[in-house]
Structures are given as C-alpha cells and as structure tokens.
Design a protein around this motif. Structure first.
Motif, PDB file in Angstrom:
ATOM      1  N   UNK A 787       0.825  -1.214   0.000  1.00 59.14           N
ATOM      2  CA  UNK A 787       0.000   0.000   0.000  1.00 59.14           C
ATOM      3  C   UNK A 787       0.860   1.266   0.000  1.00 59.14           C
ATOM      4  N   UNK A 788       2.199   1.096  -0.247  1.00 60.26           N
ATOM      5  CA  UNK A 788       3.078   2.259  -0.166  1.00 60.26           C
ATOM      6  C   UNK A 788       2.677   3.346  -1.164  1.00 60.26           C
ATOM      7  N   UNK A 789       2.209   2.928  -2.350  1.00 62.10           N
ATOM      8  CA  UNK A 789       1.840   3.904  -3.379  1.00 62.10           C
ATOM      9  C   UNK A 789       0.405   4.412  -3.206  1.00 62.10           C
ATOM     10  N   UNK A 790      -0.325   3.895  -2.210  1.00 66.10           N
ATOM     11  CA  UNK A 790      -1.715   4.281  -1.987  1.00 66.10           C
ATOM     12  C   UNK A 790      -1.764   5.673  -1.377  1.00 66.10           C
ATOM     13  N   UNK A 791      -2.818   6.396  -1.672  1.00 63.20           N
ATOM     14  CA  UNK A 791      -2.971   7.745  -1.126  1.00 63.20           C
ATOM     15  C   UNK A 791      -3.218   7.701   0.377  1.00 63.20           C
ATOM     16  N   UNK A 792      -3.637   6.552   0.901  1.00 58.72           N
ATOM     17  CA  UNK A 792      -3.888   6.420   2.330  1.00 58.72           C
ATOM     18  C   UNK A 792      -2.555   6.427   3.067  1.00 58.72           C
ATOM     19  N   UNK A 793      -2.423   7.330   4.045  1.00 61.85           N
ATOM     20  CA  UNK A 793      -1.186   7.434   4.781  1.00 61.85           C
ATOM     21  C   UNK A 793      -1.055   6.300   5.791  1.00 61.85           C
ATOM     22  N   UNK A 794       0.182   5.990   6.140  1.00 64.21           N
ATOM     23  CA  UNK A 794       0.416   4.956   7.134  1.00 64.21           C
ATOM     24  C   UNK A 794       1.892   4.673   7.268  1.00 64.21           C
ATOM     25  N   UNK A 795       2.267   4.048   8.396  1.00 62.91           N
ATOM     26  CA  UNK A 795       3.673   3.745   8.629  1.00 62.91           C
ATOM     27  C   UNK A 795       3.962   2.262   8.694  1.00 62.91           C
ATOM     28  N   UNK A 796       2.918   1.446   8.853  1.00 62.88           N
ATOM     29  CA  UNK A 796       3.146   0.011   8.948  1.00 62.88           C
ATOM     30  C   UNK A 796       3.498  -0.456  10.355  1.00 62.88           C
ATOM     31  N   UNK A 797       3.333   0.420  11.388  1.00 60.06           N
ATOM     32  CA  UNK A 797       3.641  -0.026  12.750  1.00 60.06           C
ATOM     33  C   UNK A 797       2.390  -0.146  13.602  1.00 60.06           C
ATOM     34  N   UNK A 798       1.239   0.366  13.095  1.00 62.11           N
ATOM     35  CA  UNK A 798       0.020   0.368  13.897  1.00 62.11           C
ATOM     36  C   UNK A 798      -0.391  -1.013  14.340  1.00 62.11           C
ATOM     37  N   UNK A 799      -0.464  -1.953  13.389  1.00 63.11           N
ATOM     38  CA  UNK A 799      -0.891  -3.302  13.745  1.00 63.11           C
ATOM     39  C   UNK A 799       0.145  -4.018  14.603  1.00 63.11           C
ATOM     40  N   UNK A 800       1.430  -3.693  14.400  1.00 68.14           N
ATOM     41  CA  UNK A 800       2.469  -4.295  15.238  1.00 68.14           C
ATOM     42  C   UNK A 800       2.277  -3.850  16.685  1.00 68.14           C
ATOM     43  N   UNK A 801       2.068  -2.512  16.854  1.00 70.66           N
ATOM     44  CA  UNK A 801       1.842  -1.987  18.201  1.00 70.66           C
ATOM     45  C   UNK A 801       0.572  -2.581  18.806  1.00 70.66           C
ATOM     46  N   UNK A 802      -0.474  -2.658  17.973  1.00 74.03           N
ATOM     47  CA  UNK A 802      -1.738  -3.227  18.449  1.00 74.03           C
ATOM     48  C   UNK A 802      -1.558  -4.652  18.943  1.00 74.03           C
ATOM     49  N   UNK A 803      -0.830  -5.462  18.189  1.00 70.12           N
ATOM     50  CA  UNK A 803      -0.596  -6.860  18.573  1.00 70.12           C
ATOM     51  C   UNK A 803       0.199  -6.940  19.882  1.00 70.12           C
ATOM     52  N   UNK A 804       1.275  -6.112  19.977  1.00 76.27           N
ATOM     53  CA  UNK A 804       2.105  -6.146  21.184  1.00 76.27           C
ATOM     54  C   UNK A 804       1.279  -5.723  22.416  1.00 76.27           C
ATOM     55  N   UNK A 805       0.496  -4.633  22.258  1.00 79.17           N
ATOM     56  CA  UNK A 805      -0.301  -4.146  23.386  1.00 79.17           C
ATOM     57  C   UNK A 805      -1.342  -5.172  23.812  1.00 79.17           C
ATOM     58  N   UNK A 806      -2.011  -5.782  22.828  1.00 84.02           N
ATOM     59  CA  UNK A 806      -3.019  -6.802  23.142  1.00 84.02           C
ATOM     60  C   UNK A 806      -2.406  -7.949  23.932  1.00 84.02           C
ATOM     61  N   UNK A 807      -1.229  -8.387  23.491  1.00 86.36           N
ATOM     62  CA  UNK A 807      -0.571  -9.504  24.177  1.00 86.36           C
ATOM     63  C   UNK A 807      -0.096  -9.098  25.566  1.00 86.36           C
ATOM     64  N   UNK A 808       0.359  -7.812  25.725  1.00 91.18           N
ATOM     65  CA  UNK A 808       0.775  -7.342  27.046  1.00 91.18           C
ATOM     66  C   UNK A 808      -0.410  -7.289  28.000  1.00 91.18           C
ATOM     67  N   UNK A 809      -1.619  -7.081  27.450  1.00 98.23           N
ATOM     68  CA  UNK A 809      -2.824  -7.083  28.285  1.00 98.23           C
ATOM     69  C   UNK A 809      -3.400  -8.496  28.405  1.00 98.23           C
ATOM     70  N   UNK A 810      -2.533  -9.494  28.088  1.00 95.74           N
ATOM     71  CA  UNK A 810      -2.881 -10.917  28.202  1.00 95.74           C
ATOM     72  C   UNK A 810      -4.049 -11.278  27.280  1.00 95.74           C
TER      73      UNK A 810
END
Length: 993
Positions: A787-810
């Motif tokens: 999606x790098x060429x897509x007009x939608x902005x993003x960094x590619x870390x949101x889902x990584x952070x989401x996964x880590x946070x979810x797992x930290x909250x067991x």
C-alpha cells in the motif's frame, strides 16, 4: 607442354581427332589445377585458417575458424572479408597506427589487416574477433600474402589462435602479484618470470613441459636469452636498434627492451629445449612493477607455435599434395561433365561407395547415390537462400559452385548395397581456359567416424560432468573444511568450507602450499608428512589464519589418497573447527571481565536510546502544549463558552489528548519491544470505551460515507486492561477498517463471549480483503502490504503496536479475510467483575480556579521559556492569579540574570533552551548563594520516565510535563510558593539571631 600442344599431340597420335578425347584431357588438366583440395589440409580445430582473394573476400574458412567464430564456411565464403568479423574500433586504431608508422594513409578495413603482409613483412598481431552470436574473443593472428609463380599477390592467409586464455592469465598475474606463480600452472602456456636483471625466478609447468627443463634447473641460474635461438636474438637486437634509434645489446635486453619502456610486446622466437630440439613460439612480454612503478622483473608468456607453422607450410605445399589426395583411398573424388554425368570415379570413391568406376562413369550423376530426401531439402533451402527456384537433383548439389561459390556441405551417400554413411562434400566447378564450366569436382570424406566420435564424446562428456558433479557434491556437502594435497603438500582441491576458513577463493588455494594458511607452517607441513608416513592422523590441531587475519583453531583428521592402481597420490584432510571449544575455555576464565563489559555496553545502549526518546518526546509534545493549553483556557473562560463553542472546544481537547496518547504510543514502541512498557491493568467498561471510540472515529467515517455500527451492551461488561491502551487498540483497528474500505462501505463492531472468562470484539469491514500471502506478512513492522503507493497514509507499525499491546494485556489478536469480500480483525480480552466506587472519589472535571485569600501578599514567578505559545499560555494562566507577578526570560542566560536581580519566589524552567539548557541553568542558580534557596520547577516536553528521573536528580523542586494539565500546574505552583515562604521565614529567623 601447353594444353593446346597436348591437344595437338593427341590428335596427331590418334589421327581420329575425336572431340571426346580432347574434352577428357581438358577435364583432367583442370582437375590438377584446382585449389579446392586445400581446405582438407587445414581442417584443424585448433587454428582458424582463413584464406582470401587479393581483394580480401574469404575463399577458404576451415573447421577451426567455424569452431572459433560460429559461422559455417558457406555463410562467409565469397561473401565477406575478415574485417567484417573483427572489432571495428581496433581496425580504426590499427589503421591509424600503421599510417603513422609507414607515413602513408591507410584505410580502416581489410587493408589495415594485411598492409604489412602486402609489403612482404611477416605480420603477427592481436585482434578481437566477433563471433556470429555477437560474443568476442582475443586472437593472435598471423598474416601471409599468397603469391603466384610470378610473385603477384593472389590472396592472403590469416591464421589465428584463440588468445583468451593467455589474456586472462596475464590479467590474473598482474592482479595476483609478481610472485604468485602457482596461478599459472597451466601446461599450455610457458610462464617465465625474471628479476630486474633477467635471471629466471618462476618457471611454470607449461614451461617445463615445452622446454624439457625442470624449474630447479633454471631458476636463479639463467635468463630466457639462454634458451632462445642466439642468431634470432642478435637479429632482434639489430632490428630494434634500427627501429628505436638506440644501440641494443644482443641478449636478454633485446627480449624485454620494449616492455621495459612500457610497450606491450609480442613477437615470434625459436626456443631451444634441453635436448637441443627447437620449436617456434609466440612470446608476450610484460614488465612487472612495484607500487612505485619501478621494474622488479619481467613476465614472458609463450605458446607453442609449431602447429600454426606446420599449417602454413602445409597450405603452401597444398598444390603439390593435390594429386596425392586425389589418388588417396581416404577421399572420394568424383568428377562430372557439365550436365553432372560422372566422368571420373577414383579408388577412394570405389572403396567408400562399393561401385566400380565402370559401373557409374557415363551412366549416373552424384545425385543418384545421394539421399533423395536430403537432396530435396537442400534444393528447398537454397531456393529460399538465393531467392531462385532450384530443382531437386544434381543442380541442388552444384548450384553454388556453378556461381563461383566454394561449397562444402554434409550429405548422406548410399552405397551399392543400400547401406548409408554421412559424408562431408566439397564441390568445385571445373572451367576451361575461357572460364566456361566443363564439369564439377566433388571430393568427399567419410564422416561416420567423426559422427560416432562426436556422439561418444558427448556421452562421455555428460558422464564425466555427472561424475564430477557427484564428486563435487560429496565434497561440498561436508560441513567441515576439506583439502586435498599432492605428495609435496601442494593443494589440488578444496571445498567451500575451506574457502570460508581461509578467506581465499578456490582458484587462489589450488596450487599453493597447504602450510601457507596456518600460523605454524612448519607444524602444518609436518602434519602432511606424518600422514604420508603413517597413512593417517587424527585430532591434529592447527591454527588457520585467514586472509583478513582471523585465526581459527581446527582439529585435522587426514588420510592418504590413492588412485585406482593403488598408487599414492596425496593427502585427504578434513578439519573440524574447535575454536568455539577453545573460546569457551577462555571465556570461563574471563567471564567476569566480559560480563562487566556487556553490562557497560547495555547501559550505554539504554542511555543512547533514552536520549533519543527524550529528544523525540520533546519535539512532539511542544506544539501539543499550545493546542491543549489554550483549549483548556478557552474552556475555563468567565463567562464560559457557548454550548456550540464548548462542543468545539471539547472536540479540540479530546482530539489533542488522544493525539498525545498516540505520540506516547509511538515513543513507547521501543519500550514495548524491550519489555519495559508499564501497563495499568484494571477493570475497564467496554461500553464506555466504545462510546469514546465512536465519538473519535465518526468524522473520519463520514468523510468517506462509511457507516459504522457499534454494539449495544445489555449488561455491564468489564475487561481487565489498560484503559488508554485498549482504546488505542480499538481506534487503530477502526481507523484501518475505514482507511482501507471502499467508499460507501460498512464497518460493524460486534462482541462475542468466546469463553466464560474471555470476550471477543470483532471489527468487520467491507474492503478488498487480504490474500493468504499478505495475511502471513500482516504483523511485520513497517510492512504496508503493497500500500506504499496508496494515497492512504500509514507507517506500517500500527498493527504491530496493536498486537504487542493486546498480548501485554494478556489478550489475543487475529484476523480472517476473504479477497473481494472484506476482513474481520478481532481481539480477545479477559473479562472481570465491575469495580465498586470508593466513597468521595468523584472529582469535578472543571478547571480549578485559584483561591486567593484576602490577606495574600503578591508573589513573584519567573518563567524561562523560548516558545512564544508556551509563554502566552502561562501568562493567561497567571493572569487569573492576582497574587502572582509574572516575569519572563527567553533563554537560560537571561533567566539567570533576572533571577539574580529580582530574586523571584519561584522559577518555572524549560529544559531545552537556547544558549544553555535548563539543567545547566539550574546548576548555576544552585551554586549562587543569592538564588540557591529559590525552588525551581521544571516544565518540559521531555516526558519519558528517564527524563523525569534525570531532572529530579539534577535538583528540580518538581517536574511537570507538557501539555500542561491546569489543575496539576496550579497545585504544584501553590506547593512551591508555600515552600518558598517557609524558606524565607527560616532565613529571616537566622538573620535576626
């Protein structure tokens, strides 16, 4: 006797004067004169023999030329010149050089190739030939003019050898250094290196093979001049003296004079073997230089020129050999009249084809003994090639020859008994004195053996390749370095593990002494000798040293190597890397030192990481301070804002605080990865979180006309989680569902009680969906799945952070997706009981206003800040405190000056200031007796725990972070003022006493 005289004699003798006898005599005379037999003499595959007419058009193109250049003789003869298969730029350069040398303009092209030969000068030069497929190779070409009995040039002969191997050897020698003779252990080239005075230092196996000496017999004893024809050396010295206008002494100087002047030199010379026999050689001479350009010796690379000389002599003698070939049983010579009827059928034709001459002469044509299908195919091919209709039959066999084109082709002959054999046939038109065709000569050779040899060779080559591949696979599949040496300890083969161990390539290792790659060469050499003596050794330890200096301790197991005749050939050695074992033993002894070093390195890395996070926190929080600060001010105005304004202010502050949370998320990513992020897990109402998420996501959904449906909770539902982080997780999933949805799509949030202890919250979208390979990459950092060429902005870390946070909250996170339908992202969290509210825990959310007592006296606050927005915000806050007078400074130095002059009650200090920073300014104030008692409160955007701890340790009274929380700010200010008053009271008491 002339043909006319011969005709007259025949008429006189026969008295009949019949025309048939005259025609027969003329055909035989033409057969004796024809030059078509010459090509059979030069069918060597190792030399390209190209003969031209006087204009340069190719007339002869032997099998060596076909092999080297990729053309068939048919494709080039009577069609092109040798210039057409030569590098055009080299032709231009050669023409230019010859023009200067002979002081006459020379046209680039064929003239440049034969100019010297045309003047009777023997010419040998290097040239790049271009193959039919466009590839190139370097060749050494010898040119000789062909002359008739009156010495008139009737053509030229160019004999070439493929020079690729020699050029590669020269380049490799220059790269490897002057002393690496092992690289040139080729038996096809004599590589002789000397010192600066000409004494031989290197004498490779090729030189030993060609000259009969061993290296020991010549090295450090003689010069190359001592193994060269003395008369040729004298002649060369004389010729060079004239050419270069300087006296050159016969001897070694004459062999290297040009090379010593930086001129690449290639010449022909006769070498004299140890047994006194001689052979012609083509010698290339290069000066070897040190890093400063000084000559340290010379390299003479020679090739045996005997075969080429013999080919030239054979070609010159071709005329004399014609009759012998014609009468040979190894060639079928068939001559016909102009219509193709066989007139001559020699013994070779009788032997090959099984007919007697009487059975075929004046009866059939060569087409009658040829494969009819091949004749038809040849007629068709020639018709296309020459754009004219050619009738299958004898015409197809001689069509080219009838047009003056030399023709050689392969054809299947049919014997009298019906058996067949492949033949190579050369066809020449026989002409009378007026040039009229009186017949044709077809000379054929039985190609059966060659075909069988080719087929057998192909099979043998394939078997050899298979065996070599199998052997190489066995060697390379071993995890240990393997080495094979000869009886002298010289490496003959290695595997890739040995290359890795030494840092050298296989080519560099082969031919070098085994002992050279170890720290103790004598012990390594002794190990080889011990194997030869005892047949094997085990656990023989050596320390290998790689090219880059890396040392590896290895344990060798080696055995002797024999051939199939049980003759001893060398040593096969396998090394096992025991460095780790040695290193482990050493590690046990040095464990404390390494542990301390590792701790120091880790602390240093953590400090660098903390400094980076501190800097990023400050840069991101500073602009948010103004946004949230003024938002809170507007919210607390008196009179208060209108309902419409309040809604807008609420959205501003709510979005601002959430942006701050997201900034914290990004800055905390490193803490998440390192496992140092601290979460506050407590009972959280899912209904409340969903309502907050709905308010924050509505505007984003409305922009793309996407409807978002949130669940209704019939009963209170609480999960054990961190409120900020769980809201961050939901916002991230909702934002992605909107961003990557189609316009007018839908997003549905549902909840399912997956188990009595857990609840699953699903975010379902109507987007494009994800393929299986993209799902596998979904939670990779910075991977946006194309999606790098897509007009939608993003960094590619949101889902990584989401996964880590979810797992930290067991919790657990997952996804299900169907291409073209959409995706469902879900998380599962642990359910918990509803918390019981504590008595008196409720607090007013309104911004607290300062309470000023009637007897309060005016106090002074100094604010040191360089950001205008932050200054304005604090000014507005202090304006509501009539008991406080505000002073400001834009940098640390000015703040110190005002503090010393005005002695404020409290100082409010930013950390990152122009000039000197807040911490250094604090240190200066603390060291000054006039300001040391003043409490200094830090107000900074550096908000990570490390920064706060660092600030408090530096001596700040309190440490506040931006964006300002007004209640916290006012409370801290009151505490500081109270502390300052107490300090002042104690000081006055001491002064009175």
């Amino acid at each position: 006797m002339t043909t006319d005289a011969l005709d007259s004699d025949v008429l006189d003798d026969s008295e009949a004067g019949t025309g048939e006898v005259i025609s027969e005599v003329r055909r035989e005379a033409a057969l004796l004169k024809t030059g078509a037999l010459q090509d059979a003499i030069l069918n060597s595959a190792n030399f390209s023999s190209i003969a031209t007419d006087e204009k340069g058009v190719i007339q002869l193109f032997n099998v060596g030329a076909e092999r080297m250049l990729g053309y068939t003789a048919t494709e080039v003869m009577n069609t092109i010149t040798p210039a057409d298969i030569s590098d055009p730029q080299e032709l231009i350069a050669r023409a230019k050089a010859l023009s200067v040398e002979f002081a006459t303009p020379i046209t680039p092209g064929f003239e440049a190739l034969v100019f010297k030969a045309a003047r009777g000068i023997e010419d040998i030069y290097e040239l790049t030939y271009i193959r039919k497929d466009g590839s190139r190779f370097g060749a050494v070409v010898s040119v000789t003019a062909l002359r008739d009995a009156q010495d008139v040039i009737i053509g030229y002969l160019l004999i070439g050898t493929d020079n690729t191997a020699r050029q590669q050897a020269e380049e490799a020698l220059l790269k490897a250094g002057a002393l690496q003779s092992a690289i040139f252990n080729s038996a096809n080239f004599s590589s002789i290196a000397t010192d600066a005075k000409g004494v031989i230092q290197i004498f490779n196996v090729g030189a030993e093979r060609m000259l009969g000496y061993t290296a020991i017999e010549v090295m450090n004893k003689i010069t190359p001049a001592d193994i060269s024809d003395p008369q040729e050396v004298i002649a060369r010295a004389g010729a060079l003296s004239v050419e270069l206008a300087t006296t050159i002494t016969p001897g070694f100087e004459a062999l290297v004079f040009k090379a010593s002047r930086g001129i690449e030199d290639i010449y022909e010379l006769t070498y004299i073997r140890k047994d006194g026999s001689r052979f012609p050689a083509v010698v290339s001479v290069t000066a070897l230089r040190d890093a400063q350009g000084g000559i340290i010796g010379y390299l003479l690379i020679g090739t045996d020129n005997t075969a080429r000389k013999q080919a030239e002599e054979a070609l010159l003698k071709a005329g004399a050999l014609q009759s012998a070939i014609f009468n040979s049983e190894n060639f079928s010579s068939i001559a016909t009249d102009a219509k193709g009827v066989i007139q001559i059928f020699n013994v070779g034709a009788e032997r090959m084809l099984g007919y007697t001459a009487i059975e075929v002469m004046n009866k059939i044509t060569p087409a009658d003994i040829s494969d009819p299908q091949e004749v038809i195919a040849r007629a068709g091919a020639l018709s296309v090639e020459l754009a004219t209709i050619i009738t299958p039959g004898f015409e197809a066999l001689v069509f080219k020859a009838s047009r003056g084109i030399e023709d050689i082709y392969e054809l299947t002959y049919i014997r009298k008994d019906g058996s067949r054999f492949p033949a190579v046939v050369s066809v020449t038109a026989l002409r009378d004195a007026q040039g009229g065709i009186i017949g044709y000569l077809l000379i054929g050779t039985d190609n059966t053996v060659r075909k069988q040899v080719e087929a057998e060779q192909m099979l043998l080559d394939q078997r050899l390749r298979d065996q070599q591949f199998y052997t190489r696979s066995l060697i390379e599949s071993n995890i240990d370095p393997l080495t094979i040496t000869d009886l002298r300890g010289i490496i003959t083969d290695v595997n890739q593990q040995m290359e890795a161990l030494t840092g050298c390539t296989r080519d560099e290792l082969i031919g070098a002494p085994f002992k050279n790659y170890f720290t103790d060469p004598e012990r390594a050499d002794a190990g080889i000798k011990r194997v030869l003596r005892e047949s094997k050794v085990t656990n023989y330890e050596l320390t290998a040293r790689a090219r880059d200096g890396k040392e590896t301790v290895v344990s060798y197991n080696a055995t002797t190597l024999h051939d199939r005749d049980r003759k001893l050939r060398g040593v096969f050695a396998a090394a096992r890397d025991v460095t780790e074992r040695k290193r482990f033993e050493l590690t046990l002894q040095e464990n404390n030192i390494e542990l301390e070093s590792a701790i120091a390195a880790a602390e240093k890395a953590n400090l660098a990481k903390s400094d980076f996070l501190s800097s990023m926190s400050h840069e991101l929080r500073t602009p948010l301070n103004a946004i949230l600060g003024f938002g809170q001010l507007m919210e607390s105005e008196n009179p208060g804002p209108t309902p419409s304004q309040r809604r807008s202010i609420d959205q501003i502050t709510k979005a601002g605080w959430y942006l701050l949370e997201l900034i914290n998320e990004i800055l905390d990513l490193a803490l998440i990865e390192s496992g140092k992020l601290v979460l506050s897990l407590e009972p959280i109402s899912l209904a409340e979180v969903m309502q907050e998420c709905q308010a924050m996501i509505e505007s984003q959904a409305q922009k793309r006309s996407i409807s978002v449906a949130f669940p209704y909770f019939e009963m209170p539902c609480f999960v054990q989680a961190d409120r900020t982080r769980v809201k961050q997780v939901f916002i991230n999933l909702l934002s992605n569902a909107i961003k990557y949805n189609k316009v007018g799509g839908t997003v549905v949030v549902e909840h399912i009680t997956s188990t009595p202890e857990r609840i699953r919250i699903c975010v379902k979208d109507s987007g494009e969906g994800l393929s299986a390979d993209k799902l596998a990459q979904l939670f990779q950092p910075f991977n946006r799945l194309g999606q790098e060429a897509n007009v939608v902005e993003g960094t590619g870390i949101g889902l990584v952070t989401t996964k880590r946070l979810t797992e930290l909250m067991k919790g657990v996170i997952g996804v299900e997706s169907t291409v073209g339908v959409g995706s469902v992202f879900w998380i599962e969290l642990n359910l918990t009981a509803e918390p019981q509210p504590a008595a008196g825990a409720a607090e007013s959310a309104a911004v607290a206003r300062a309470q000023v007592h009637a007897d309060a006296q005016s106090r002074t606050l100094l604010y040191v800040e360089d950001n205008p927005a932050n200054l304005m915000l604090v000014e507005d806050l202090i304006a509501r405190r009539p008991d406080i007078r505000l002073l400001t400074a834009r940098d640390g130095n000015r703040g110190i000056e005002i503090a010393r002059a005005s002695r404020p009650d409290v100082i409010l200090m930013d950390i990152n200031l122009p000039g000197i920073g807040g911490i250094k300014a604090l240190r200066i104030l603390a060291e000054d007796p006039t300001t040391a008692h003043i409490p200094v409160v830090a107000l900074s955007a550096n908000a990570i725990p490390h920064d706060i701890k660092k600030g408090l340790e530096a001596g700040f009274f309190r440490y506040l972070t931006k964006p300002i929380k007004v209640n916290e700010f006012m409370d801290t200010l009151d505490v500081a003022l109270k502390f300052a008053k107490a300090q002042s009271t104690r000081t006055n008491t001491r002064e009175k006493t």
